[in-house]
Design an enzyme around this catalytic site. Structure first.
Site, short mmCIF file in Angstrom:
data_model
loop_
_atom_site.label_atom_id
_atom_site.label_comp_id
_atom_site.label_asym_id
_atom_site.label_seq_id
_atom_site.Cartn_x
_atom_site.Cartn_y
_atom_site.Cartn_z
N TYR A 140 0.78 -1.18 0.15
CA TYR A 140 0.10 -0.12 -0.15
C TYR A 140 0.98 1.18 0.16
O TYR A 140 0.32 2.43 -0.48
CB TYR A 140 -0.90 -0.09 1.11
CG TYR A 140 -2.01 -1.00 0.89
CD1 TYR A 140 -1.99 -1.97 0.28
CD2 TYR A 140 -3.26 -0.42 1.67
CE1 TYR A 140 -3.06 -3.06 -0.02
CE2 TYR A 140 -4.49 -1.38 1.62
CZ TYR A 140 -4.41 -2.60 0.84
OH TYR A 140 -5.43 -3.45 0.71
N LYS A 191 3.19 -15.37 1.87
CA LYS A 191 3.64 -16.30 0.79
C LYS A 191 4.82 -16.33 0.44
O LYS A 191 5.50 -15.80 -0.51
CB LYS A 191 2.80 -15.66 -0.56
CG LYS A 191 1.36 -15.40 -0.66
CD LYS A 191 0.83 -17.00 -1.02
CE LYS A 191 1.20 -17.28 -2.59
NZ LYS A 191 0.60 -18.41 -2.72
N ASP A 224 -2.93 -18.03 1.03
CA ASP A 224 -3.95 -18.42 0.12
C ASP A 224 -4.43 -19.72 0.94
O ASP A 224 -5.87 -19.78 0.92
CB ASP A 224 -3.51 -18.97 -1.28
CG ASP A 224 -2.23 -19.80 -1.25
OD1 ASP A 224 -1.51 -20.05 -0.16
OD2 ASP A 224 -1.91 -20.34 -2.24
N ASP A 248 -6.08 -7.00 4.66
CA ASP A 248 -7.08 -6.29 4.23
C ASP A 248 -8.03 -7.33 3.88
O ASP A 248 -9.29 -7.22 4.12
CB ASP A 248 -6.56 -5.44 3.25
CG ASP A 248 -7.58 -4.22 2.78
OD1 ASP A 248 -8.83 -4.36 3.52
OD2 ASP A 248 -7.64 -3.60 1.67
N ASP A 252 -11.82 -9.19 5.72
CA ASP A 252 -13.04 -8.99 5.20
C ASP A 252 -13.84 -10.45 5.07
O ASP A 252 -14.89 -10.65 5.51
CB ASP A 252 -13.16 -8.48 3.78
CG ASP A 252 -13.22 -6.91 3.72
OD1 ASP A 252 -13.05 -6.21 4.92
OD2 ASP A 252 -13.90 -6.33 2.92
C1 IPM Z 1 -9.75 -1.37 5.37
C2 IPM Z 1 -10.28 -0.50 4.10
C3 IPM Z 1 -9.09 0.35 3.33
C4 IPM Z 1 -7.74 -0.36 3.37
C5 IPM Z 1 -9.56 1.33 2.62
C6 IPM Z 1 -10.93 2.20 2.56
C7 IPM Z 1 -8.33 1.97 2.16
O1 IPM Z 1 -10.72 -1.66 3.33
O2 IPM Z 1 -9.50 -0.30 6.40
O3 IPM Z 1 -9.84 -2.35 5.26
O4 IPM Z 1 -7.81 -1.01 2.07
O5 IPM Z 1 -7.15 -0.54 4.16
MG MG Z 2 -10.41 -3.43 3.72
#
Ligand code: IPM
Ligand code: MG
Length: 369
Positions: A140, A191, A224, A248, A252
């Site tokens: 990032y 990885k 993975d 990230d 999720d």
């Molecule tokens: C998160 C979000 C952020 C990220 C975005 C909004 C920049 O997806 O906090 O997980 O990618 O870190």
């Molecule tokens: Mg995110």
């Protein structure tokens, strides 16, 4: 006096932050805490007002605050903006300038919600994982990060995955320390089969473990495979430590195991200053700005309210108050109250404000004993 900066941001951010502010008010009134609360713009709204997703003035307030409560940023209307002006840059600048390198993302399945998951209840009931995501390094932020045009007219885009030993050491320590407060098991994901950053990650985590944390169980997994294990048998995990990008994505995935991303809080912490004991900290729900439901009073405020619980725990040392708030949320769910995102047959559907009011009532009831 606890200095708090509220950054509601975009989409449903302002709605969930407004409700969390009421909960903050409850703690001020009932639990003998005092807060000095400021509020400012971040993300798309900041861009609309000031032409930038994060002003220097806002950043100065953020640096001075004991804790930041952050809503969400982003929305389709800002998609065409150049990278430096996108709402997300506001959040990334906060993370980078405050050096919030440790992102704690608990994925906890409330018993009342085990049927709301898309996975079978027996796979997720009692789930309690903590993902520790490195937040200020990796792909990032690595340089070069650019798009160039080649001689043949074709475009070429580059992001760079970079990690140094010290960056890996400090996030590994956070994971091991937190594991000591839990089930003392850490799984480190990378990885290393294809990436040199993964090889270094595995080496450094192994070394830190051996030298300082041999009381904690450590295992390594390829990212993975972890993605697959998370849906196959998520309860095998306690603490997961991983880099910025994998963290990230995997957080999720872990969030969805719990029924709704609208339920999960997060904390982003910096290093504690050895002299003053101060630790930069930002708390945010892990759901995004959800532009499709913004302004409709439908958003689930629980992730943001639980982020406040993390704030009470980590920034203000109020463990009992954090637990009180978490218990209030649990009770509300057990009593059958739901927002639209977690609605199930036979339950009572509430809007954003009503849900927060119900949590406040539960707090009153718990405080009354
Ligand atoms: C998160 C979000 C952020 C990220 C975005 C909004 C920049 O997806 O906090 O997980 O990618 O870190
Ligand atoms: Mg995110």
């Amino acid at each position: 006096m606890n200095r708090i900066l509220l950054l509601p941001g975009d989409g449903i951010g302002p709605e969930v932050i407004a409700e969390t502010r009421r909960v903050l008010g409850w703690f001020a009134q009932n639990r003998n805490m005092s807060f000095d609360i400021e509020e400012d713009l971040v993300g798309g709204v900041s861009f609309e007002t000031y032409g930038t997703p994060a002003t220097d003035a806002m950043m100065a307030k953020a640096l001075a605050a004991d804790a930041i409560l952050f809503g969400a940023v982003g929305g389709p209307q800002w998609d065409p903006l150049p990278f430096a002006q996108k709402p997300e840059r506001g959040l990334l600048r906060l993370r980078k300038d405050l050096e919030l390198f440790a992102n704690l993302r608990p994925a906890l399945c409330f018993d009342a919600l085990k049927d709301a998951s898309t996975l079978k209840p027996e796979i997720v009931s009692g789930l309690d994982i903590l993902i520790v995501r490195e937040l200020t390094g990796g792909v990032y932020f690595g340089e070069p990060k650019e798009t160039t045009t080649l001689a043949n007219g074709e475009k070429r885009a580059v992001d760079t995955q970079v990690y140094t030993t010290s960056e890996i050491e400090r996030i590994a320590r956070v994971a091991f320390e937190l594991a000591r407060l839990r089930d003392k098991r850490v799984v480190s994901a990378e990885k290393s089969n294809v990436m040199v950053t993964g090889v270094l990650w595995r080496e450094v985590v192994t070394r830190v473990h051996k030298a300082e944390y041999s009381d904690v169980a450590l295992s390594h997994i390829l990212a993975d495979n972890l993605a697959m294990q998370l849906v196959r048998n998520p309860k095998q995990f306690d603490v997961i430590v991983t880099d910025n990008l994998f963290g990230d994505v995997l957080s999720d995935e872990a969030a969805q195991l719990t029924g709704s991303i609208g339920m999960l809080p997060s904390a982003s912490l910096g290093a504690k200053d050895a002299k003053t004991g101060r630790q930069p900290a930002l708390y945010e729900p892990i759901h995004g700005s959800a532009p499709d439901i913004a302004g409709k009073g439908l958003a689930n405020p629980i992730a943001c309210i639980l982020s406040l619980a993390m704030c009470l725990r980590y920034s203000f040392g109020r463990i009992d108050d954090a637990k009180l708030l978490e218990t209030a949320v649990e009770r509300v769910l057990a009593e059958g109250y739901r927002t639209a995102d977690i609605m199930q047959p036979g339950m009572t559907k509430l809007g954003t404000q009503e849900m927060a009011s119900t949590v406040l009532k539960a707090l009153d009831a718990l405080a009354a004993g």
